[in-house]
Design a protein around this motif. Structure first.
Motif, PDB file in Angstrom:
ATOM      1  N   ARG A  10      45.501  13.012  46.186  1.00  8.64           N
ATOM      2  CA  ARG A  10      44.462  12.967  45.144  1.00  8.64           C
ATOM      3  C   ARG A  10      43.832  14.346  44.937  1.00  8.64           C
ATOM      4  O   ARG A  10      43.567  14.761  43.815  1.00  8.64           O
ATOM      5  CB  ARG A  10      43.341  11.996  45.544  1.00  8.64           C
ATOM      6  N   GLU A  11      43.576  15.018  46.065  1.00  6.39           N
ATOM      7  CA  GLU A  11      42.954  16.351  45.984  1.00  6.39           C
ATOM      8  C   GLU A  11      43.880  17.319  45.238  1.00  6.39           C
ATOM      9  O   GLU A  11      43.432  18.206  44.517  1.00  6.39           O
ATOM     10  CB  GLU A  11      42.673  16.873  47.402  1.00  6.39           C
ATOM     11  N   ALA A  12      45.198  17.130  45.430  1.00  4.24           N
ATOM     12  CA  ALA A  12      46.176  18.042  44.815  1.00  4.24           C
ATOM     13  C   ALA A  12      46.311  17.823  43.309  1.00  4.24           C
ATOM     14  O   ALA A  12      46.646  18.759  42.571  1.00  4.24           O
ATOM     15  CB  ALA A  12      47.534  17.873  45.491  1.00  4.24           C
ATOM     16  N   LEU A  13      46.040  16.612  42.847  1.00  3.75           N
ATOM     17  CA  LEU A  13      46.327  16.262  41.452  1.00  3.75           C
ATOM     18  C   LEU A  13      45.723  17.217  40.415  1.00  3.75           C
ATOM     19  O   LEU A  13      46.445  17.719  39.548  1.00  3.75           O
ATOM     20  CB  LEU A  13      45.918  14.813  41.155  1.00  3.75           C
ATOM     21  N   PRO A  14      44.395  17.517  40.489  1.00  5.78           N
ATOM     22  CA  PRO A  14      43.846  18.422  39.463  1.00  5.78           C
ATOM     23  C   PRO A  14      44.509  19.794  39.477  1.00  5.78           C
ATOM     24  O   PRO A  14      44.667  20.427  38.429  1.00  5.78           O
ATOM     25  CB  PRO A  14      42.356  18.524  39.814  1.00  5.78           C
ATOM     26  N   TYR A  15      44.918  20.262  40.671  1.00  4.18           N
ATOM     27  CA  TYR A  15      45.577  21.566  40.762  1.00  4.18           C
ATOM     28  C   TYR A  15      46.969  21.501  40.134  1.00  4.18           C
ATOM     29  O   TYR A  15      47.397  22.429  39.452  1.00  4.18           O
ATOM     30  CB  TYR A  15      45.660  22.028  42.224  1.00  4.18           C
ATOM     31  N   ILE A  16      47.671  20.399  40.391  1.00  3.50           N
ATOM     32  CA  ILE A  16      49.009  20.224  39.807  1.00  3.50           C
ATOM     33  C   ILE A  16      48.890  20.240  38.279  1.00  3.50           C
ATOM     34  O   ILE A  16      49.667  20.907  37.590  1.00  3.50           O
ATOM     35  CB  ILE A  16      49.658  18.908  40.306  1.00  3.50           C
ATOM     36  N   GLN A  17      47.882  19.541  37.778  1.00  2.00           N
ATOM     37  CA  GLN A  17      47.693  19.503  36.325  1.00  2.00           C
ATOM     38  C   GLN A  17      47.315  20.883  35.771  1.00  2.00           C
ATOM     39  O   GLN A  17      47.818  21.305  34.736  1.00  2.00           O
ATOM     40  CB  GLN A  17      46.596  18.476  35.965  1.00  2.00           C
ATOM     41  N   ARG A  18      46.456  21.586  36.511  1.00  2.00           N
ATOM     42  CA  ARG A  18      45.975  22.879  36.020  1.00  2.00           C
ATOM     43  C   ARG A  18      47.099  23.936  36.008  1.00  2.00           C
ATOM     44  O   ARG A  18      47.132  24.806  35.139  1.00  2.00           O
ATOM     45  CB  ARG A  18      44.820  23.384  36.886  1.00  2.00           C
ATOM     46  N   LEU A  48      58.548  22.667  46.241  1.00  2.00           N
ATOM     47  CA  LEU A  48      57.527  21.708  45.814  1.00  2.00           C
ATOM     48  C   LEU A  48      56.735  22.267  44.617  1.00  2.00           C
ATOM     49  O   LEU A  48      56.508  21.563  43.626  1.00  2.00           O
ATOM     50  CB  LEU A  48      56.602  21.389  46.983  1.00  2.00           C
ATOM     51  N   LEU A  49      56.345  23.530  44.708  1.00  2.00           N
ATOM     52  CA  LEU A  49      55.626  24.165  43.597  1.00  2.00           C
ATOM     53  C   LEU A  49      56.488  24.135  42.329  1.00  2.00           C
ATOM     54  O   LEU A  49      56.021  23.819  41.233  1.00  2.00           O
ATOM     55  CB  LEU A  49      55.270  25.618  43.937  1.00  2.00           C
ATOM     56  N   HIS A  50      57.759  24.474  42.507  1.00  2.00           N
ATOM     57  CA  HIS A  50      58.714  24.525  41.395  1.00  2.00           C
ATOM     58  C   HIS A  50      58.881  23.130  40.781  1.00  2.00           C
ATOM     59  O   HIS A  50      58.923  22.957  39.562  1.00  2.00           O
ATOM     60  CB  HIS A  50      60.041  25.057  41.947  1.00  2.00           C
ATOM     61  N   GLN A  51      58.939  22.130  41.639  1.00  2.00           N
ATOM     62  CA  GLN A  51      59.174  20.747  41.223  1.00  2.00           C
ATOM     63  C   GLN A  51      58.039  20.192  40.354  1.00  2.00           C
ATOM     64  O   GLN A  51      58.268  19.382  39.471  1.00  2.00           O
ATOM     65  CB  GLN A  51      59.345  19.866  42.481  1.00  2.00           C
ATOM     66  N   VAL A  52      56.801  20.650  40.620  1.00  2.00           N
ATOM     67  CA  VAL A  52      55.668  20.129  39.830  1.00  2.00           C
ATOM     68  C   VAL A  52      55.409  20.979  38.582  1.00  2.00           C
ATOM     69  O   VAL A  52      54.358  20.878  37.957  1.00  2.00           O
ATOM     70  CB  VAL A  52      54.363  19.979  40.671  1.00  2.00           C
ATOM     71  N   GLY A  53      56.381  21.828  38.238  1.00  2.00           N
ATOM     72  CA  GLY A  53      56.308  22.513  36.945  1.00  2.00           C
ATOM     73  C   GLY A  53      55.660  23.879  36.963  1.00  2.00           C
ATOM     74  O   GLY A  53      55.317  24.424  35.912  1.00  2.00           O
ATOM     75  N   ILE A  54      55.463  24.461  38.154  1.00  2.00           N
ATOM     76  CA  ILE A  54      54.928  25.833  38.226  1.00  2.00           C
ATOM     77  C   ILE A  54      56.107  26.800  38.122  1.00  2.00           C
ATOM     78  O   ILE A  54      57.145  26.610  38.761  1.00  2.00           O
ATOM     79  CB  ILE A  54      54.161  26.057  39.548  1.00  2.00           C
ATOM     80  N   LEU A 279      51.001  28.092  52.119  1.00  2.00           N
ATOM     81  CA  LEU A 279      51.160  28.249  50.675  1.00  2.00           C
ATOM     82  C   LEU A 279      50.668  27.001  49.938  1.00  2.00           C
ATOM     83  O   LEU A 279      49.903  27.089  48.971  1.00  2.00           O
ATOM     84  CB  LEU A 279      52.640  28.527  50.366  1.00  2.00           C
ATOM     85  N   LEU A 280      51.083  25.831  50.410  1.00  2.00           N
ATOM     86  CA  LEU A 280      50.659  24.578  49.767  1.00  2.00           C
ATOM     87  C   LEU A 280      49.144  24.405  49.860  1.00  2.00           C
ATOM     88  O   LEU A 280      48.488  24.010  48.892  1.00  2.00           O
ATOM     89  CB  LEU A 280      51.354  23.372  50.417  1.00  2.00           C
ATOM     90  N   ALA A 281      48.586  24.705  51.037  1.00  2.00           N
ATOM     91  CA  ALA A 281      47.133  24.551  51.230  1.00  2.00           C
ATOM     92  C   ALA A 281      46.370  25.495  50.304  1.00  2.00           C
ATOM     93  O   ALA A 281      45.332  25.143  49.743  1.00  2.00           O
ATOM     94  CB  ALA A 281      46.762  24.805  52.684  1.00  2.00           C
ATOM     95  N   GLU A 282      46.899  26.698  50.129  1.00  2.00           N
ATOM     96  CA  GLU A 282      46.215  27.687  49.284  1.00  2.00           C
ATOM     97  C   GLU A 282      46.206  27.243  47.817  1.00  2.00           C
ATOM     98  O   GLU A 282      45.230  27.452  47.095  1.00  2.00           O
ATOM     99  CB  GLU A 282      46.905  29.047  49.433  1.00  2.00           C
ATOM    100  N   VAL A 283      47.299  26.617  47.386  1.00  2.00           N
ATOM    101  CA  VAL A 283      47.419  26.257  45.969  1.00  2.00           C
ATOM    102  C   VAL A 283      46.770  24.903  45.652  1.00  2.00           C
ATOM    103  O   VAL A 283      46.135  24.734  44.620  1.00  2.00           O
ATOM    104  CB  VAL A 283      48.916  26.231  45.556  1.00  2.00           C
ATOM    105  N   PHE A 284      46.926  23.930  46.560  1.00  2.00           N
ATOM    106  CA  PHE A 284      46.595  22.543  46.222  1.00  2.00           C
ATOM    107  C   PHE A 284      45.348  21.972  46.898  1.00  2.00           C
ATOM    108  O   PHE A 284      45.047  20.805  46.715  1.00  2.00           O
ATOM    109  CB  PHE A 284      47.775  21.618  46.558  1.00  2.00           C
ATOM    110  N   THR A 285      44.637  22.775  47.719  1.00  2.00           N
ATOM    111  CA  THR A 285      43.420  22.228  48.328  1.00  2.00           C
ATOM    112  C   THR A 285      42.212  23.084  47.947  1.00  2.00           C
ATOM    113  O   THR A 285      42.356  24.249  47.574  1.00  2.00           O
ATOM    114  CB  THR A 285      43.505  22.161  49.875  1.00  2.00           C
ATOM    115  N   ASP A 286      41.032  22.495  48.075  1.00  2.00           N
ATOM    116  CA  ASP A 286      39.805  23.205  47.711  1.00  2.00           C
ATOM    117  C   ASP A 286      39.530  24.361  48.676  1.00  2.00           C
ATOM    118  O   ASP A 286      39.055  25.414  48.277  1.00  2.00           O
ATOM    119  CB  ASP A 286      38.609  22.234  47.721  1.00  2.00           C
ATOM    120  N   ARG A 287      39.837  24.134  49.953  1.00  2.00           N
ATOM    121  CA  ARG A 287      39.489  25.133  50.982  1.00  2.00           C
ATOM    122  C   ARG A 287      40.449  26.318  50.985  1.00  2.00           C
ATOM    123  O   ARG A 287      40.056  27.448  51.216  1.00  2.00           O
ATOM    124  CB  ARG A 287      39.487  24.486  52.363  1.00  2.00           C
ATOM    125  N   GLY A 288      41.727  26.035  50.806  1.00  6.82           N
ATOM    126  CA  GLY A 288      42.722  27.104  50.909  1.00  6.82           C
ATOM    127  C   GLY A 288      42.901  27.539  52.349  1.00  6.82           C
ATOM    128  O   GLY A 288      42.354  26.931  53.270  1.00  6.82           O
TER     129      GLY A 288
END
Length: 295
Positions: A10-18, A48-54, A279-288
């Motif tokens: 859930r936390e990742a979703l807004p980042y994936i969309q953005r 994973l980053l590539h797969q979600v359209g980045i 890398l995933l934590a930096e991109v998809f979580t609030d804390r990084g």
């Protein structure tokens, strides 16, 4: 699946969309690629980053591997103030290691995760147009003497031609660029990978430049974990330089990042290239996990 894992999604979703359809330039150090298990782990995160359209563009160096192969081949290395002098023999080894060995190993790791990656050097498609670095007057940190140093086949980036990169990114390929460039005569140069990554990020007007480093961010006092800077604005970064708070190796890093953000890249990140999921934590979580500097 535990509740916690679902919350992470859930936390990742807004980042994936953005970040969908945005471009990230990711610079991998030689240390990050040298350990095979670490490289496979990183490839999974990139997939994973590539797969979600980045749109991902990778730039890599490989100084450590260059030094090791040069030693095995009996090619002596001269490093002054952390910068390598690239003589004729070292350039031959650099071509083998950068455009050959390391590049192919990154491609294979991405292939393992089903990513269609394309290996390039800065010479392909005239991506990195460079010129020979002129001899420089420097103070040798080891001897304290003033010296005039010719760095040999070391180049400075004059311009980036992004046409080939855009063709690849538009068709869902993941370009992997090694740190060589050439001038209009076709002379090949060894170029700092951080510099190439920064210039490519500016040319592609990237959302993020992510530097996979051997440290997990910037510290006000190098040995003190409590002084890690998690998030900075350009203005705060400039203040650190102006007030003399930034010291040593942090100064050139901050200067180049400030320049980059002033030229249109949205944010720059310094994270640890050997930490699983950094890398995933930096991109998809609030804390990084590392240091993020935002425009």
């Amino acid at each position: 699946m535990s509740e916690q894992r679902l919350e992470l999604l859930r936390e990742a979703l807004p980042y994936i969309q953005r970040f969908k359809n945005k471009t990230f330039v990711i610079k991998m150090s030689g240390k990050a690629t040298e350990d095979h298990a670490n490289l496979l782990s990183l490839a999974e995160e990139l997939a994973l980053l590539h797969q979600v359209g980045i749109r991902i563009c990778v730039v890599h160096g490989g100084g450590k591997q260059l030094t090791e192969l040069a030693e095995r081949l009996g090619v002596e290395q001269t490093i002054i103030n952390g910068r390598r002098v690239t003589d004729d023999a070292t350039l031959e080894v650099a071509k083998m290691v950068f455009a050959g060995k390391i590049n192919t190993e990154i491609l294979a790791a991405l292939r393992h995760r089903g990513v269609e990656a394309v290996g390039l050097s800065g010479v392909d498609g005239n991506i990195v147009h460079a010129e020979r670095r002129p001899p420089k007057e420097i103070i040798n940190q080891e001897t304290g003497e003033r010296e005039r140093i010719d760095f040999g086949h070391v180049g400075d980036v004059v311009g980036i031609n992004d046409r080939l990169l855009r063709v690849l990114l538009d068709h869902d390929y993941l370009p992997v660029i090694s740190s060589l460039g050439a001038d209009s005569e076709g002379r090949i140069f060894n170029i700092n990978a951080d510099t190439i990554a920064a210039e490519v990020a500016v040319r592609l007007q990237a959302e993020k430049l992510i530097l996979l480093s051997d440290v997990d961010g910037l510290y006000l006092r190098p040995q003190d974990p409590s002084t890690k800077l998690s998030r900075l604005t350009v203005e705060e970064a400039e203040a650190l330089l102006r007030d003399g708070i930034a010291t040593g190796g942090m100064i050139p890093k901050l200067q180049s990042i400030i320049d980059l953000l002033r030229r249109g890249v949205r944010s720059a990140h310094i994270i640890h290239g050997l930490t699983r999921n950094a890398l995933l934590a930096e991109v998809f979580t609030d804390r990084g996990t590392g240091t993020m500097i935002v425009a």
